[in-house]
Design a protein around this motif. Structure first.
Motif, PDB file in Angstrom:
ATOM      1  N   VAL A 144     -66.155 -37.083 -12.626  1.00  0.00           N
ATOM      2  CA  VAL A 144     -65.863 -38.513 -12.527  1.00  0.00           C
ATOM      3  C   VAL A 144     -64.361 -38.736 -12.447  1.00  0.00           C
ATOM      4  N   SER A 145     -63.968 -39.642 -11.536  1.00  0.00           N
ATOM      5  CA  SER A 145     -62.603 -40.152 -11.468  1.00  0.00           C
ATOM      6  C   SER A 145     -62.636 -41.621 -11.819  1.00  0.00           C
ATOM      7  N   VAL A 146     -61.528 -42.140 -12.321  1.00  0.00           N
ATOM      8  CA  VAL A 146     -61.442 -43.540 -12.713  1.00  0.00           C
ATOM      9  C   VAL A 146     -60.586 -44.305 -11.719  1.00  0.00           C
ATOM     10  N   ALA A 147     -61.068 -45.487 -11.299  1.00  0.00           N
ATOM     11  CA  ALA A 147     -60.312 -46.385 -10.424  1.00  0.00           C
ATOM     12  C   ALA A 147     -59.566 -47.384 -11.295  1.00  0.00           C
ATOM     13  N   TYR A 148     -58.272 -47.554 -11.069  1.00  0.00           N
ATOM     14  CA  TYR A 148     -57.444 -48.423 -11.903  1.00  0.00           C
ATOM     15  C   TYR A 148     -56.915 -49.614 -11.116  1.00  0.00           C
ATOM     16  N   GLU A 149     -56.706 -50.707 -11.811  1.00  0.00           N
ATOM     17  CA  GLU A 149     -55.997 -51.842 -11.265  1.00  0.00           C
ATOM     18  C   GLU A 149     -54.496 -51.546 -11.307  1.00  0.00           C
ATOM     19  N   PRO A 150     -53.697 -52.285 -10.534  1.00  0.00           N
ATOM     20  CA  PRO A 150     -52.235 -52.068 -10.595  1.00  0.00           C
ATOM     21  C   PRO A 150     -51.675 -52.230 -11.997  1.00  0.00           C
ATOM     22  N   SER A 151     -52.359 -53.027 -12.798  1.00  0.00           N
ATOM     23  CA  SER A 151     -51.898 -53.223 -14.181  1.00  0.00           C
ATOM     24  C   SER A 151     -52.118 -51.992 -15.040  1.00  0.00           C
ATOM     25  N   GLY A 152     -52.929 -51.062 -14.516  1.00  0.00           N
ATOM     26  CA  GLY A 152     -53.208 -49.854 -15.271  1.00  0.00           C
ATOM     27  C   GLY A 152     -54.527 -49.872 -16.005  1.00  0.00           C
ATOM     28  N   ASN A 153     -55.219 -51.002 -15.933  1.00  0.00           N
ATOM     29  CA  ASN A 153     -56.520 -51.096 -16.583  1.00  0.00           C
ATOM     30  C   ASN A 153     -57.598 -50.462 -15.713  1.00  0.00           C
ATOM     31  N   PRO A 154     -58.524 -49.732 -16.321  1.00  0.00           N
ATOM     32  CA  PRO A 154     -59.613 -49.140 -15.536  1.00  0.00           C
ATOM     33  C   PRO A 154     -60.520 -50.225 -14.975  1.00  0.00           C
ATOM     34  N   LYS A 155     -60.974 -49.999 -13.734  1.00  0.00           N
ATOM     35  CA  LYS A 155     -61.813 -51.007 -13.081  1.00  0.00           C
ATOM     36  C   LYS A 155     -63.148 -50.441 -12.619  1.00  0.00           C
ATOM     37  N   TYR A 156     -63.142 -49.262 -12.019  1.00  0.00           N
ATOM     38  CA  TYR A 156     -64.360 -48.659 -11.496  1.00  0.00           C
ATOM     39  C   TYR A 156     -64.387 -47.165 -11.770  1.00  0.00           C
ATOM     40  N   LEU A 157     -65.586 -46.616 -11.663  1.00  0.00           N
ATOM     41  CA  LEU A 157     -65.789 -45.186 -11.798  1.00  0.00           C
ATOM     42  C   LEU A 157     -66.268 -44.617 -10.476  1.00  0.00           C
ATOM     43  N   ILE A 158     -65.790 -43.440 -10.150  1.00  0.00           N
ATOM     44  CA  ILE A 158     -66.253 -42.750  -8.937  1.00  0.00           C
ATOM     45  C   ILE A 158     -66.853 -41.418  -9.379  1.00  0.00           C
ATOM     46  N   ALA A 159     -68.134 -41.255  -9.105  1.00  0.00           N
ATOM     47  CA  ALA A 159     -68.860 -40.066  -9.549  1.00  0.00           C
ATOM     48  C   ALA A 159     -69.132 -39.140  -8.385  1.00  0.00           C
ATOM     49  N   PHE A 160     -68.967 -37.864  -8.620  1.00  0.00           N
ATOM     50  CA  PHE A 160     -69.279 -36.826  -7.640  1.00  0.00           C
ATOM     51  C   PHE A 160     -70.335 -35.919  -8.274  1.00  0.00           C
ATOM     52  N   ILE A 161     -71.468 -35.752  -7.611  1.00  0.00           N
ATOM     53  CA  ILE A 161     -72.532 -34.917  -8.180  1.00  0.00           C
ATOM     54  C   ILE A 161     -72.941 -33.825  -7.195  1.00  0.00           C
ATOM     55  N   GLU A 162     -73.252 -32.672  -7.765  1.00  0.00           N
ATOM     56  CA  GLU A 162     -73.732 -31.524  -6.984  1.00  0.00           C
ATOM     57  C   GLU A 162     -75.047 -31.048  -7.585  1.00  0.00           C
ATOM     58  N   ASP A 163     -76.025 -30.859  -6.743  1.00  0.00           N
ATOM     59  CA  ASP A 163     -77.337 -30.401  -7.211  1.00  0.00           C
ATOM     60  C   ASP A 163     -77.234 -28.948  -7.666  1.00  0.00           C
ATOM     61  N   ILE A 164     -77.501 -28.710  -8.964  1.00  0.00           N
ATOM     62  CA  ILE A 164     -77.436 -27.350  -9.524  1.00  0.00           C
ATOM     63  C   ILE A 164     -78.790 -26.944 -10.113  1.00  0.00           C
ATOM     64  N   THR A 165     -79.852 -27.585  -9.624  1.00  0.00           N
ATOM     65  CA  THR A 165     -81.184 -27.312 -10.171  1.00  0.00           C
ATOM     66  C   THR A 165     -81.549 -25.840 -10.052  1.00  0.00           C
ATOM     67  N   GLU A 166     -81.304 -25.246  -8.898  1.00  0.00           N
ATOM     68  CA  GLU A 166     -81.647 -23.840  -8.702  1.00  0.00           C
ATOM     69  C   GLU A 166     -80.844 -22.946  -9.632  1.00  0.00           C
ATOM     70  N   ARG A 167     -79.578 -23.295  -9.827  1.00  0.00           N
ATOM     71  CA  ARG A 167     -78.749 -22.508 -10.739  1.00  0.00           C
ATOM     72  C   ARG A 167     -79.276 -22.596 -12.163  1.00  0.00           C
ATOM     73  N   LYS A 168     -79.654 -23.811 -12.579  1.00  0.00           N
ATOM     74  CA  LYS A 168     -80.196 -24.001 -13.921  1.00  0.00           C
ATOM     75  C   LYS A 168     -81.509 -23.249 -14.079  1.00  0.00           C
ATOM     76  N   ARG A 169     -82.338 -23.284 -13.044  1.00  0.00           N
ATOM     77  CA  ARG A 169     -83.608 -22.570 -13.109  1.00  0.00           C
ATOM     78  C   ARG A 169     -83.360 -21.068 -13.262  1.00  0.00           C
ATOM     79  N   ALA A 170     -82.390 -20.562 -12.525  1.00  0.00           N
ATOM     80  CA  ALA A 170     -82.066 -19.139 -12.631  1.00  0.00           C
ATOM     81  C   ALA A 170     -81.531 -18.810 -14.026  1.00  0.00           C
ATOM     82  N   GLU A 171     -80.711 -19.721 -14.593  1.00  0.00           N
ATOM     83  CA  GLU A 171     -80.193 -19.499 -15.940  1.00  0.00           C
ATOM     84  C   GLU A 171     -81.320 -19.496 -16.963  1.00  0.00           C
ATOM     85  N   GLU A 172     -82.280 -20.421 -16.801  1.00  0.00           N
ATOM     86  CA  GLU A 172     -83.413 -20.480 -17.723  1.00  0.00           C
ATOM     87  C   GLU A 172     -84.277 -19.230 -17.617  1.00  0.00           C
ATOM     88  N   GLU A 173     -84.483 -18.768 -16.382  1.00  0.00           N
ATOM     89  CA  GLU A 173     -85.261 -17.542 -16.196  1.00  0.00           C
ATOM     90  C   GLU A 173     -84.548 -16.358 -16.828  1.00  0.00           C
TER      91      GLU A 173
END
Length: 373
Positions: A144-173
């Protein structure tokens, strides 16, 4: 990337993207309505600078990207984000990321976001679960990155997600295999301990009590008993027991071919019982208290000399591996019984020989006294 907000009026704002050096590299229109709802100006982006995320790059990115207000409401998502979580964009934009987050992951997700908003240095990413529209679970790596106003106050969130289901399944196995390997190692050590016990020169009763303790440990069961065939070969009687059957041990007398233990001994083959209430069992306590039973024959020179059976208070599906393990244990118990009986026979012969020798010596002494007299 960071993001700054420059507010032009009460309803519309330019979302200004800022790179790691703080330089502006692009803006996009963000509309705010009086009812608290949001609208990103489609995905129309005003490009400035090399490397800015274009509309095509946003939609065709191999990772999921989502913009969210500070209250968690999703305001913009790309196609990959939709594919990962299994919802259409119009469905996602009516709610919050919390709506699709696994309940067990919400608390850790909130802490991760709060740390980001507070500017605390912590984990760069978070592994979490989403619940897809079809009810299945998908694991993602969230950054996650945070979007800020010029005043420096946080305004929005930007989320980046990657599917790691197969990796988790392999770890569980891998983790499951590690547990199985550790269990197998523990069982082999316990099996070796049983073998060591079988090779000691103990009396039969002492030896069987010792081996029962090892069997209960290695099999993780609530009751374990060793029944031996009577001298006339007609019955099975408990010779040693640990567990609930101890209170009735002296009363147990199972005819060959009858009941659970009689079947195992007569047919010389293992037997698994998952509902003792529905079969013939000569020990009522077993039928009433135990839910699962496993028995294997004690064999010596291809002849059944008894039965080893184990049982659990809670239901347990005994496996082929359990059968093989208990049979190996039974083989060592049979060996121990043979050795103990041989030891007892040798001790008896020695005692009888010693007694006869004493008798002969007493006769000679009496004869010598008679001659002297």
């Amino acid at each position: 990337y960071g993001v700054n907000m420059s507010v032009e009026n009460n309803h519309e704002a330019d979302l200004m993207q800022v790179n790691s050096e703080g330089h502006s590299i692009g803006t996009t229109i963000m509309q705010t309505y009086s009812d608290g709802t949001y609208e990103m100006g489609g995905t129309s982006t005003l490009l400035k600078g090399e490397g800015w995320l274009t509309h095509t790059m946003f939609e065709q990115a191999t990772i999921g990207i989502a913009y969210a207000a500070l209250d968690g409401k999703l305001v913009l998502v790309n196609q990959r984000y939709c594919d990962i979580v299994g919802y259409r964009s119009e469905e996602l934009l009516t709610g919050s990321y919390r709506d699709i987050t696994h309940p067990d992951d919400i608390a850790v997700n909130e802490k991760y976001l709060q740390d980001k908003l507070n500017g605390q240095s912590g984990a760069q990413s978070l592994d979490k679960r989403y619940i897809r529209k079809d009810g299945t679970i998908v694991w993602v790596s969230l950054s996650v990155s945070v979007a800020y106003e010029p005043s420096g106050n946080p305004k929005y969130l930007i989320a980046f997600i990657e599917d790691i289901t197969e990796r988790k399944r392999a770890e569980e196995e891998h983790a499951s295999l590690l547990v199985l390997e550790q269990l197998a190692t523990k069982r082999l050590r316990a099996l070796q301990a049983i073998t060591d016990t079988a090779l000691t020169s103990l009396t039969l009763d002492d030896l069987l009590r010792e081996m029962l303790a090892r069997v209960r440990e290695i099999m993780a069961v609530d009751n374990v008993a060793i029944l031996l065939v009577s001298d006339d070969g007609q019955y099975l009687k408990i010779r040693a027991v640990l567990g609930i059957e101890e209170v009735v041990a002296s009363e147990v007398c199972v005819p060959m071919e009858r009941g659970f233990a009689g079947y195992v001994a007569y047919h010389q083959e293992p037997l698994i019982i998952n509902n003792p209430a529905h079969i013939e069992i000569f020990t009522p306590l077993l039928r009433e208290e135990l839910r699962s039973l496993l028995g294997v024959p004690l064999l010596s020179n291809d002849r059944a000399i008894g039965v080893v059976h184990v049982g659990t208070v809670d239901y347990r599906q005994f496996t082929d591996e359990d059968v093989q393990l208990l049979q190996r244990v039974a083989d060592r118990i049979a060996l121990a019984i043979d050795r103990a009986r041989l030891y007892e026979a040798e001790q008896k012969v020695r005692a009888e020989a010693s007694e006869r020798a004493n008798q002969v010596e007493a006769i000679f002494e009496a004869m010598a006294d008679g001659v002297t007299a």
